[in-house]
Design an enzyme around this catalytic site. Structure first.
Site, PDB file in Angstrom:
ATOM      1  N   ASP A 290      -7.916  -5.406   0.247  1.00  0.00           N
ATOM      2  CA  ASP A 290      -8.441  -6.255  -0.829  1.00  0.00           C
ATOM      3  C   ASP A 290      -8.048  -7.716  -0.691  1.00  0.00           C
ATOM      4  O   ASP A 290      -8.573  -8.559  -1.419  1.00  0.00           O
ATOM      5  CB  ASP A 290      -7.919  -5.743  -2.187  1.00  0.00           C
TER       6      ASP A 290
ATOM      7  N   HIS B 106       0.859  -1.180   0.000  1.00  0.00           N
ATOM      8  CA  HIS B 106       0.000   0.000   0.000  1.00  0.00           C
ATOM      9  C   HIS B 106       0.895   1.229   0.000  1.00  0.00           C
ATOM     10  O   HIS B 106       1.945   1.223   0.621  1.00  0.00           O
ATOM     11  CB  HIS B 106      -0.896   0.017   1.252  1.00  0.00           C
TER      12      HIS B 106
END
Ligand code: ACO
Length: 440
Positions: A375, A314
């Protein structure tokens, strides 16, 4: 807080080329790193700043969402995501993001009424669906239909009027589940199911997805609750790619629905919201290949191979994504509850956990702080709910729509907002004479 109030100190910049020194204001946020105000840099020194991907650049100021990627903290309007996921509902979270505070009873009742009375789509809009091929990706349909809302709500909306902006927000939050569910129904060749306003937000979505005119879908409260939590987790994430797209598109004072469609388009990419779909494709590929997991880890580390561990890494979180922690727990609860009887889902979860374990012991991932993101586990839950793969990012968009519209509203209300217009470091040809065709 105004820019003046936030200014606490200055930073001195020395131009080593000319020896000129200038002072730039240092702004202090409520939380997070101090920020240098470089808006006058060009005027004072004639220089631009260069920061592709906004690695160190705050593009705006905002009071909505705070995240600390090093500590794995995410807060909406100051409330930790863990508390909202445990105690709140998606609709209450929508109110919080839009208005800044948790609603009192009468405020919540009014808000629910406002949302529920906007869940229908204009009948004319139904015709847009039939213009799409049946095998269209539902994200493509969603981009088109949300953009088309701008044709229905345009001249009578004043984007400078706070009440009109709030109406646009209510419409968007209310209509997104209908638009999303109908994208799926269209692809399946099934009749559109109208919203049922006696149901709550997530129940209504499941109803529109799975009911038929001959058989009403019995909404499972556990699945509806899991979906509601997932929507809360996706509701906002400060200045991510799709939200920044919304702010940039909106800064030209364009129609809000057209602006929000640009956010949906940005979310679709596999480096952003499209990753939840990509994770399931990757886990399925791993399971079907019969190859050891280490082969995939090696491929992810190989710079010559485009393969990446989807659902890992991320831009901001350099610690465990707090949303992934919550989702991982729901995933286990759902599989343990016996709701999902398909052994393929259990196998996907087993592979995901094994992959996480290996990656978290591998120096490549450890040294780069690559942890599972939101996710990584959400797709397994969606599959368990019976939601098809290509609808995953659509659900992400349903949740994020409130964040987009809250951020757009904040930007529109801010008197300091200017049209977004980045500069560039030009590396092309310098001025040259046009060459006649015969002389080239
Ligand atoms: N697998 C393997 N290596 C990775 C991964 C990954 N998933 N993610 C990052 N890396 C490596 C990069 O190759 C790079 O290595 P290097 O320093 O040797 O060059 C290093 O880690 C830093 O990665 P960047 O790509 O520079 O980080 P950036 O912040 O630009 O990208 C992103 C973040 C796009 C999320 C990236 O981690 C990625 O592609 N992850 C997979 C896709 C994904 O899961 N996206 C969902 C994000 S969450 C969301 O949008 C909801």
């Amino acid at each position: 807080m105004s820019k003046k109030d936030a200014t606490t100190n200055t930073v001195t910049i020395t131009d080593n080329r000319t020896g000129k020194q200038i002072e730039l204001d240092l702004l202090k946020p409520t939380c997070g790193p101090m920020t240098i105000d470089v808006t006058s840099l060009y005027k004072q020194l004639g220089y631009f700043t260069y920061d592709p991907g906004f690695m160190s650049t705050a593009s705006c100021w905002s009071k909505i969402t705070y995240l600390d990627g090093d500590k794995g903290v995410l807060e909406y309007r100051g409330y930790p995501i863990e508390q909202l996921a445990e105690k709140s509902t998606f609709l209450e979270t929508c109110y919080l993001l839009l208005h800044g505070d948790l609603p009192k009873k009468d405020e919540m009742e009014k808000f629910e009424y406002d949302i529920k009375h906007h869940t229908m789509l204009h009948e004319q809009l139904l015709r847009f669906y039939s213009g799409f091929r049946r095998d269209s990706h539902p994200m493509a349909i969603m981009v088109g239909v949300v953009a088309a809302l701008s044709a229905f709500y345009h001249d009578d909306e004043d984007i400078h009027d706070p009440q009109d902006r709030m109406n646009a927000a209510h419409r968007l939050i209310a209509k997104m589940p209908t638009i999303a569910a109908w994208s799926y129904r269209y692809a399946m060749g099934m009749p559109f199911i109208y919203p049922d306003n006696s149901l709550d937000f997530s129940e209504n979505f499941l109803h529109m997805m799975f009911s038929t005119p001959c058989e009403k879908y019995k909404v499972d409260p556990l699945l509806a609750k899991a979906l509601d939590i997932i929507l809360i987790l996706h509701a906002d994430h400060e200045q991510n790619a799709s939200t920044s797209t919304v702010r940039l598109a909106g800064s030209s004072q364009a129609n809000p629905f057209a602006v929000l469609a640009s956010g949906i388009a940005s979310l679709w990419g596999p480096a952003h919201g499209g990753a939840n779909e990509a994770v399931i494709r990757m886990l399925t590929e791993i399971n079907d290949s019969g190859k050891p997991l280490s082969d995939f880890i090696d491929r992810a580390k190989d710079k010559k191979d485009r393969f990446r561990l989807m659902g890992f890494g991320h831009r901001v979180y350099k610690n465990y994504d707090p949303r992934a922690k919550i989702i991982r727990k729901i995933c286990h609860q759902m599989l343990e509850s016996g709701q999902c009887t398909d052994p393929k889902h259990q196998k996907l979860l087993d592979t995901a956990m094994e992959l996480e374990k290996i990656a978290r012991e591998d120096d490549y991932f450890v040294s780069r702080n690559l942890y599972p993101n939101v996710d990584f586990y959400s797709g397994i839950i969606f599959l368990g709910m019976g939601i098809p793969l290509n609808m995953f990012t659509v659900l992400f968009a349903v949740g994020r729509s409130v964040g987009w519209v809250a951020q757009w509203n904040e930007m529109m209300a801010d008197p300091q907002t200017k049209i977004g217009r980045p500069r560039q470091l030009f590396t092309g040809e310098a001025t040259r004479e046009y060459q006649e065709f015969e002389e080239r």
